[in-house]
Motif scaffolding. Structure first.
Motif, PDB file in Angstrom:
ATOM      1  N   LYS A   1      39.118  27.184 -24.882  1.00 34.20           N
ATOM      2  CA  LYS A   1      39.153  28.359 -24.886  1.00 34.20           C
ATOM      3  C   LYS A   1      37.950  28.879 -25.497  1.00 34.20           C
ATOM      4  O   LYS A   1      37.397  30.067 -25.469  1.00 34.20           O
ATOM      5  N   LYS A   2      37.670  27.822 -26.374  1.00 34.37           N
ATOM      6  CA  LYS A   2      36.066  28.800 -27.590  1.00 34.37           C
ATOM      7  C   LYS A   2      34.915  28.857 -26.115  1.00 34.37           C
ATOM      8  O   LYS A   2      34.174  29.699 -26.700  1.00 34.37           O
ATOM      9  N   ILE A   3      35.579  28.309 -25.611  1.00 33.63           N
ATOM     10  CA  ILE A   3      33.184  28.952 -24.573  1.00 33.63           C
ATOM     11  C   ILE A   3      34.406  30.259 -23.824  1.00 33.63           C
ATOM     12  O   ILE A   3      33.022  30.950 -23.803  1.00 33.63           O
ATOM     13  N   LYS A   4      35.676  30.019 -23.148  1.00 29.55           N
ATOM     14  CA  LYS A   4      35.876  31.649 -23.543  1.00 29.55           C
ATOM     15  C   LYS A   4      35.441  32.842 -24.106  1.00 29.55           C
ATOM     16  O   LYS A   4      34.841  33.991 -24.154  1.00 29.55           O
ATOM     17  N   GLU A   5      35.590  32.406 -25.724  1.00 34.02           N
ATOM     18  CA  GLU A   5      35.512  33.075 -26.598  1.00 34.02           C
ATOM     19  C   GLU A   5      33.679  33.519 -26.146  1.00 34.02           C
ATOM     20  O   GLU A   5      34.041  34.583 -27.154  1.00 34.02           O
ATOM     21  N   LEU A   6      32.887  33.403 -26.468  1.00 30.89           N
ATOM     22  CA  LEU A   6      31.681  32.728 -26.733  1.00 30.89           C
ATOM     23  C   LEU A   6      31.486  34.058 -25.064  1.00 30.89           C
ATOM     24  O   LEU A   6      30.807  34.554 -25.921  1.00 30.89           O
ATOM     25  N   GLN A   7      31.875  33.963 -24.249  1.00 27.91           N
ATOM     26  CA  GLN A   7      31.345  34.316 -22.564  1.00 27.91           C
ATOM     27  C   GLN A   7      31.367  35.605 -23.242  1.00 27.91           C
ATOM     28  O   GLN A   7      31.359  36.220 -23.264  1.00 27.91           O
ATOM     29  N   SER A   8      33.002  35.853 -24.415  1.00 31.67           N
ATOM     30  CA  SER A   8      33.064  37.098 -23.869  1.00 31.67           C
ATOM     31  C   SER A   8      32.499  38.284 -24.960  1.00 31.67           C
ATOM     32  O   SER A   8      32.139  39.318 -25.274  1.00 31.67           O
ATOM     33  N   ASP A   9      32.268  36.923 -26.223  1.00 38.92           N
ATOM     34  CA  ASP A   9      30.882  37.328 -27.433  1.00 38.92           C
ATOM     35  C   ASP A   9      29.460  38.283 -26.860  1.00 38.92           C
ATOM     36  O   ASP A   9      29.119  38.684 -27.283  1.00 38.92           O
ATOM     37  N   GLY A  10      29.760  37.281 -25.602  1.00 39.95           N
ATOM     38  CA  GLY A  10      27.776  38.193 -24.716  1.00 39.95           C
ATOM     39  C   GLY A  10      27.292  36.589 -24.275  1.00 39.95           C
ATOM     40  O   GLY A  10      25.913  37.374 -23.966  1.00 39.95           O
TER      41      GLY A  10
ATOM     42  N   VAL B   1      26.757  19.634 -21.214  1.00 42.69           N
ATOM     43  CA  VAL B   1      27.316  19.433 -21.777  1.00 42.69           C
ATOM     44  C   VAL B   1      29.147  19.213 -21.385  1.00 42.69           C
ATOM     45  O   VAL B   1      29.480  19.782 -21.108  1.00 42.69           O
ATOM     46  N   SER B   2      29.446  17.396 -21.032  1.00 42.52           N
ATOM     47  CA  SER B   2      30.445  17.533 -20.801  1.00 42.52           C
ATOM     48  C   SER B   2      31.472  18.440 -21.274  1.00 42.52           C
ATOM     49  O   SER B   2      31.336  18.274 -22.608  1.00 42.52           O
ATOM     50  N   GLY B   3      32.468  18.518 -21.140  1.00 44.45           N
ATOM     51  CA  GLY B   3      33.729  19.599 -21.742  1.00 44.45           C
ATOM     52  C   GLY B   3      34.396  18.012 -23.014  1.00 44.45           C
ATOM     53  O   GLY B   3      34.806  18.309 -23.670  1.00 44.45           O
ATOM     54  N   GLN B   4      34.503  16.913 -21.995  1.00 42.01           N
ATOM     55  CA  GLN B   4      35.450  16.002 -22.879  1.00 42.01           C
ATOM     56  C   GLN B   4      34.535  14.873 -23.335  1.00 42.01           C
ATOM     57  O   GLN B   4      34.456  14.474 -24.653  1.00 42.01           O
ATOM     58  N   GLU B   5      33.057  15.333 -23.835  1.00 40.27           N
ATOM     59  CA  GLU B   5      32.030  14.988 -24.587  1.00 40.27           C
ATOM     60  C   GLU B   5      32.108  15.780 -26.471  1.00 40.27           C
ATOM     61  O   GLU B   5      32.396  15.539 -27.376  1.00 40.27           O
ATOM     62  N   LEU B   6      32.673  17.751 -25.634  1.00 37.05           N
ATOM     63  CA  LEU B   6      32.472  17.879 -26.884  1.00 37.05           C
ATOM     64  C   LEU B   6      33.899  17.705 -27.065  1.00 37.05           C
ATOM     65  O   LEU B   6      34.091  17.894 -28.687  1.00 37.05           O
ATOM     66  N   SER B   7      34.777  17.821 -26.957  1.00 37.09           N
ATOM     67  CA  SER B   7      36.509  17.762 -27.344  1.00 37.09           C
ATOM     68  C   SER B   7      35.911  15.741 -27.848  1.00 37.09           C
ATOM     69  O   SER B   7      37.084  16.017 -29.239  1.00 37.09           O
ATOM     70  N   GLU B   8      35.421  15.331 -27.815  1.00 33.31           N
ATOM     71  CA  GLU B   8      35.430  13.724 -28.881  1.00 33.31           C
ATOM     72  C   GLU B   8      34.322  14.065 -29.815  1.00 33.31           C
ATOM     73  O   GLU B   8      34.959  14.023 -31.039  1.00 33.31           O
ATOM     74  N   GLN B   9      33.341  15.002 -29.625  1.00 37.73           N
ATOM     75  CA  GLN B   9      32.527  15.080 -30.846  1.00 37.73           C
ATOM     76  C   GLN B   9      33.540  16.476 -31.944  1.00 37.73           C
ATOM     77  O   GLN B   9      33.821  15.616 -33.148  1.00 37.73           O
TER      78      GLN B   9
ATOM     79  N   MET C   1      35.095  27.860 -36.775  1.00 33.93           N
ATOM     80  CA  MET C   1      34.231  27.435 -37.360  1.00 33.93           C
ATOM     81  C   MET C   1      34.502  26.697 -35.931  1.00 33.93           C
ATOM     82  O   MET C   1      32.586  26.509 -35.734  1.00 33.93           O
ATOM     83  N   MET C   2      34.832  26.231 -35.017  1.00 33.65           N
ATOM     84  CA  MET C   2      34.326  25.657 -33.836  1.00 33.65           C
ATOM     85  C   MET C   2      33.323  25.675 -32.689  1.00 33.65           C
ATOM     86  O   MET C   2      32.563  25.422 -32.622  1.00 33.65           O
ATOM     87  N   LYS C   3      33.425  27.840 -32.817  1.00 34.43           N
ATOM     88  CA  LYS C   3      32.423  28.009 -31.762  1.00 34.43           C
ATOM     89  C   LYS C   3      30.735  28.011 -32.094  1.00 34.43           C
ATOM     90  O   LYS C   3      29.982  27.695 -31.608  1.00 34.43           O
ATOM     91  N   SER C   4      30.909  27.931 -33.682  1.00 30.09           N
ATOM     92  CA  SER C   4      29.407  27.750 -33.982  1.00 30.09           C
ATOM     93  C   SER C   4      29.051  26.181 -33.853  1.00 30.09           C
ATOM     94  O   SER C   4      27.574  26.137 -32.946  1.00 30.09           O
ATOM     95  N   GLU C   5      29.950  25.871 -34.043  1.00 26.58           N
ATOM     96  CA  GLU C   5      29.668  24.160 -33.855  1.00 26.58           C
ATOM     97  C   GLU C   5      29.062  23.844 -32.526  1.00 26.58           C
ATOM     98  O   GLU C   5      28.445  22.851 -32.102  1.00 26.58           O
ATOM     99  N   ILE C   6      30.054  24.236 -31.421  1.00 30.89           N
ATOM    100  CA  ILE C   6      29.805  24.474 -30.460  1.00 30.89           C
ATOM    101  C   ILE C   6      28.704  25.183 -29.681  1.00 30.89           C
ATOM    102  O   ILE C   6      27.285  24.583 -28.971  1.00 30.89           O
ATOM    103  N   LEU C   7      28.568  26.066 -29.739  1.00 32.59           N
ATOM    104  CA  LEU C   7      27.078  26.361 -29.886  1.00 32.59           C
ATOM    105  C   LEU C   7      26.154  25.689 -30.489  1.00 32.59           C
ATOM    106  O   LEU C   7      24.646  25.977 -29.484  1.00 32.59           O
ATOM    107  N   SER C   8      26.045  25.281 -31.505  1.00 28.96           N
ATOM    108  CA  SER C   8      24.754  23.941 -32.106  1.00 28.96           C
ATOM    109  C   SER C   8      24.472  22.911 -31.050  1.00 28.96           C
ATOM    110  O   SER C   8      23.475  23.134 -31.096  1.00 28.96           O
ATOM    111  N   ALA C   9      25.531  22.103 -30.588  1.00 30.72           N
ATOM    112  CA  ALA C   9      25.778  21.144 -29.650  1.00 30.72           C
ATOM    113  C   ALA C   9      25.004  21.605 -28.002  1.00 30.72           C
ATOM    114  O   ALA C   9      24.040  21.015 -27.824  1.00 30.72           O
ATOM    115  N   LEU C  10      25.629  22.455 -28.138  1.00 30.56           N
ATOM    116  CA  LEU C  10      24.758  23.209 -26.433  1.00 30.56           C
ATOM    117  C   LEU C  10      23.428  23.720 -27.112  1.00 30.56           C
ATOM    118  O   LEU C  10      22.553  23.438 -25.189  1.00 30.56           O
TER     119      LEU C  10
END
Length: 327
Positions: free
Chosen positions: A35-44, A17-25, A1-10
């Motif tokens: 790790k989720k950023i890396k997965e999204l990059q692997s997805d294209g 958006v800083s990694g610290q901001e995302l980790s706090e959110q 679920m966090m992958k979709s939330e990160i995409l939405s936030a970006l």
């Protein structure tokens, strides 16, 4: 679920958006975010990572995955959850199966490739891989089964509005539920339900939309079109799917207020390509002609015969076409 939330936030930030901001959110470690950023990059997804600045979306693939759709959803219940299938015979078949197993209202089944899709009156609906939207939404309404056919018109209106809103496609509705552009089919909708006595167990409303299809089989070239062919620009399937769900949720809630289409009639009729045209009504008993006037609050097409009488045409197993062609 966090992958979709990160995409939405970006997307919402539109900048780094800083990694610290995302980790706090999301209340996770910065390593988990990475790790989720890396997965999204692997997805294209093209996500830039710059020290002391953070992450930024630089480009997105045209995916229809759960993360792609969920990250664009702005609905209360429609599309929650999303079940993504890379390939399926029919999203409606799959949605009916999981509905029998207890899937709740709002569950969306969406596929990248549908190889045995079907449309109204037993027609087939082809969904080429990577180019179209093929999705089925589960509903559990507390309504009489007699009310359910109107839900198909609600989705037809939602798809038409979404295509016009997002991509300025001059889409119109061919009664009861096809979405057309210049007489060629852009989208088809098939609603199926399970009933017991006078109670609805569940409803599955399937929607197919030609989004980035560039070529159709020879027998369909003059009958079908796509968003890409109409605009000259590739469109985002996940964006269109999410917008359709948002418009459907909005219109469906209005439908539930009155259990008919009285609150949607005016908007539906304003987009009805049949309105004011001579149509041929094809019934099992025979064919006849008249002038389409629009729909009534029950979703029936009102057709004025030559002698002046007005007939109500129910969708069911009836087909309404133009005198000289599809519309």
């Amino acid at each position: 679920m966090m992958k979709s939330e990160i995409l939405s936030a970006l997307r919402k930030k539109g900048d780094y958006v800083s990694g610290q901001e995302l980790s706090e959110q999301f209340q996770v470690s910065r390593t988990a975010v990475w790790k989720k950023i890396k997965e999204l990059q692997s997805d294209g997804y093209r996500i830039e990572a710059v020290p002391n600045r953070g992450y930024r979306i630089a480009g997105e693939p045209d995916l229809i995955t759960a993360e792609a759709v969920e990250s664009r959803l702005d609905t209360v219940w429609a599309g929650h959850p999303v079940i993504y299938l890379a390939e399926v015979a029919s999203t409606n078949q799959y949605a009916k199966k999981i509905s029998e197993e207890g899937a709740g209202q709002g569950t969306l089944v969406i596929a990248d490739f549908q190889n045995q899709g079907k449309g109204r009156l037993g027609r087939t609906w082809t969904t080429p891989a990577g180019t179209a939207v093929a999705m089925s939404l589960v509903l559990r309404p507390r309504l009489s089964p007699l009310r359910i056919p109107m839900v198909t018109l609600v989705m037809g209106l939602a798809v038409t509005k979404a295509c016009r809103e997002l991509y300025s496609v001059p889409a119109l509705i061919k009664w009861p539920n096809d979405v057309v552009v210049e007489g060629r089919k852009l989208s088809g909708i098939l609603t199926e339900m399970s009933t017991e006595l006078n109670r609805v167990n569940y409803v599955v409303i399937g929607t197919g939309i030609n989004v980035n299809v560039t070529e159709f089989p020879r027998d369909l070239r003059d009958k079908a079109t796509s968003v890409l062919l109409e605009t000259g620009q590739a469109a985002s399937r996940s964006e269109l799917a999410a917008c359709c769900l948002a418009r459907f949720e909005e219109y469906y809630e209005k439908f539930l207020q009155t259990e008919d289409l009285s609150l949607l009639m005016e908007e539906y009729n304003s987009l009805l390509i049949n309105r004011g045209r001579t149509v041929q009504v094809q019934e099992p008993e025979g064919n006849w002609r008249g002038t389409a006037l629009g729909i009534d609050r029950e979703g029936c097409l009102l057709v004025e015969k030559e002698e002046g009488s007005v007939e109500k045409v129910f969708a069911g197993e009836v087909s309404v076409r133009g005198v000289y062609g599809y519309v």
